[in-house]
Design an enzyme around this catalytic site. Structure first.
Site, PDB file in Angstrom:
ATOM      1  N   HIS A  72       0.906  -1.150   0.000  1.00 51.93           N
ATOM      2  CA  HIS A  72       0.000   0.000   0.000  1.00 51.93           C
ATOM      3  C   HIS A  72       0.939   1.193   0.000  1.00 51.93           C
ATOM      4  O   HIS A  72       1.346   1.687   1.044  1.00 51.93           O
ATOM      5  CB  HIS A  72      -0.866   0.024   1.264  1.00 51.93           C
ATOM      6  CG  HIS A  72      -1.977  -0.972   1.257  1.00 51.93           C
ATOM      7  ND1 HIS A  72      -3.018  -0.916   0.359  1.00 51.93           N
ATOM      8  CD2 HIS A  72      -2.244  -2.031   2.062  1.00 51.93           C
ATOM      9  CE1 HIS A  72      -3.874  -1.904   0.603  1.00 51.93           C
ATOM     10  NE2 HIS A  72      -3.418  -2.594   1.623  1.00 51.93           N
ATOM     11  N   LYS A 103      -6.599  -0.604  -5.159  1.00 48.26           N
ATOM     12  CA  LYS A 103      -8.078  -0.628  -5.151  1.00 48.26           C
ATOM     13  C   LYS A 103      -8.643   0.584  -5.891  1.00 48.26           C
ATOM     14  O   LYS A 103      -9.381   1.397  -5.333  1.00 48.26           O
ATOM     15  CB  LYS A 103      -8.637  -0.720  -3.735  1.00 48.26           C
ATOM     16  CG  LYS A 103      -8.233  -1.997  -3.003  1.00 48.26           C
ATOM     17  CD  LYS A 103      -8.978  -2.187  -1.709  1.00 48.26           C
ATOM     18  CE  LYS A 103      -8.619  -3.475  -0.989  1.00 48.26           C
ATOM     19  NZ  LYS A 103      -7.294  -3.480  -0.363  1.00 48.26           N
TER      20      LYS A 103
HETATM   21  P1  BMP Z   1      -3.537  -9.026   7.328  1.00 45.99           P
HETATM   22  O1  BMP Z   1      -3.075 -10.454   6.906  1.00 45.99           O
HETATM   23  O2  BMP Z   1      -2.558  -8.367   8.223  1.00 45.99           O
HETATM   24  O3  BMP Z   1      -4.941  -9.024   7.859  1.00 45.99           O
HETATM   25  O4  BMP Z   1      -3.519  -8.128   5.990  1.00 45.99           O
HETATM   26  C1  BMP Z   1      -4.393  -8.348   4.920  1.00 45.99           C
HETATM   27  C2  BMP Z   1      -4.040  -7.493   3.725  1.00 45.99           C
HETATM   28  O5  BMP Z   1      -4.949  -7.818   2.654  1.00 45.99           O
HETATM   29  C3  BMP Z   1      -4.153  -5.981   3.919  1.00 45.99           C
HETATM   30  O6  BMP Z   1      -3.077  -5.382   3.239  1.00 45.99           O
HETATM   31  C4  BMP Z   1      -5.465  -5.584   3.265  1.00 45.99           C
HETATM   32  O7  BMP Z   1      -5.402  -4.330   2.616  1.00 45.99           O
HETATM   33  C5  BMP Z   1      -5.668  -6.677   2.216  1.00 45.99           C
HETATM   34  N1  BMP Z   1      -7.095  -7.024   1.991  1.00 45.99           N
HETATM   35  C6  BMP Z   1      -7.872  -7.614   2.974  1.00 45.99           C
HETATM   36  O8  BMP Z   1      -7.425  -7.846   4.105  1.00 45.99           O
HETATM   37  N2  BMP Z   1      -9.172  -7.966   2.677  1.00 45.99           N
HETATM   38  C7  BMP Z   1      -9.757  -7.731   1.463  1.00 45.99           C
HETATM   39  O9  BMP Z   1     -10.898  -8.073   1.259  1.00 45.99           O
HETATM   40  C8  BMP Z   1      -8.960  -7.124   0.457  1.00 45.99           C
HETATM   41  C9  BMP Z   1      -7.628  -6.782   0.743  1.00 45.99           C
HETATM   42  O10 BMP Z   1      -6.891  -6.223  -0.200  1.00 45.99           O
END
Ligand code: BMP
Length: 274
Positions: A72, A103
């Site tokens: 990001h 996005k």
């Molecule tokens: P984490 O494993 O720490 O929860 O991170 C998930 C990542 O995936 C984040 O960067 C978030 O922007 C992305 N993401 C998400 O979690 N859910 C979605 O539906 C779409 C995403 O891009």
């Protein structure tokens, strides 16, 4: 042949990926599948870290097990392209694809311009995410921006989300898949890694010709902060996911290298099993 860690590997991409290898048309989907075989891992690292130094450090620590680096870029403090090139170089040296989770959601012309600007995403990202809410032209705008710099890139459309109460209901997902089917630039979709039933449903609609990449996976947590939901990475792959997007499960782990190895082995094992 040797894999990224200098070990022998004999698993050919065609054998590991089967129908997906044969039916996915986008060249970067093959590049991803090839790297996955080399690293024996379906891990995409969500490097949600605030500085270039920290992102470079995590790439160096865990990059041998990571196929793509998801960023990001607007999270990075004091962003400038010169510093960012350290991330691009570090990811390149580990053979990772660069994936900006931007996005996009605007009209085509604006999305095209947003691929340039301060972050100049078009010049370094191989993949980007886009919402489909504004209609199909957003994808064409993104592709036009890559054309301007003579690069090939792929779009992952958000067909589902992992966050609680999101508005990407079935009818919206179906319309998103229609947009994806009609565009050679759409490499695949973001699916909800926290729900096996949603993923099985998504895979049956998508078929074999597009990838599904899934955030919302974690080996230990059931719930994340602020409405994030999690499922098991192996279950997501068995349900039809082709890449597990893991953030905090790796970068917040006490031992990120041990953690990434576990995600790599869970996801690779599930791919060979399915
Ligand atoms: P984490 O494993 O720490 O929860 O991170 C998930 C990542 O995936 C984040 O960067 C978030 O922007 C992305 N993401 C998400 O979690 N859910 C979605 O539906 C779409 C995403 O891009």
């Amino acid at each position: 042949m040797t894999n990224g860690r200098g070990q022998d590997y004999r698993m050919k991409a065609e054998d590991a990926w089967g129908a997906r290898w044969v039916n996915c048309a986008h060249p970067l989907s093959h590049e991803y599948m090839r790297v996955a075989c080399e690293k024996e891992s379906l891990v995409v690292l969500a490097a949600d870290l605030p500085t270039v130094d920290e992102i470079v450090r995590i790439i160096e620590d865990v990059g041998d097990y990571v196929c793509a680096l998801k960023t990001h870029v607007d999270m990075v403090e004091g962003f400038n392209m010169e510093d960012w090139s350290r991330v691009v170089d570090a990811a390149g040296s580990k053979g990772m694809l660069l994936f900006e989770d931007r996005k996009f959601a605007d009209i085509g012309r604006v999305a095209q311009t947003q691929m340039g600007g301060l972050y100049d995403i078009r010049s370094w990202a191989d993949l980007v995410t886009s919402h489909s809410v504004s209609g199909p032209d957003v994808v064409d705008g993104i592709a036009a921006a890559w054309d301007e710099v003579e690069r090939i890139g792929g779009v992952l459309l958000l067909a589902q989300m992992s966050s609680t109460g999101n508005l990407l209901v079935d009818g919206y997902t179906d319309l998103t898949l229609e947009i994806g089917r009609a565009s050679p630039h759409v490499l695949g979709y973001i699916g909800n890694g926290s729900s096996v039933s949603e993923l099985v449903g998504l895979r049956s609609k998508v078929g074999e010709g597009r990838m599904i990449w899934t955030p919302g996976v974690n080996l230990s947590a059931d719930e994340g902060v602020l409405g994030q939901r999690y499922g098991h990475p192996a279950e997501a792959v068995l349900a039809g996911s082709d890449a597990i997007i893991v953030g905090s499960g790796i970068h917040k782990a006490g031992d990120p290298l041990a953690a990434v190895r576990e995600y790599a082995s869970a996801s690779w094992g599930a791919l060979l099993e399915r």
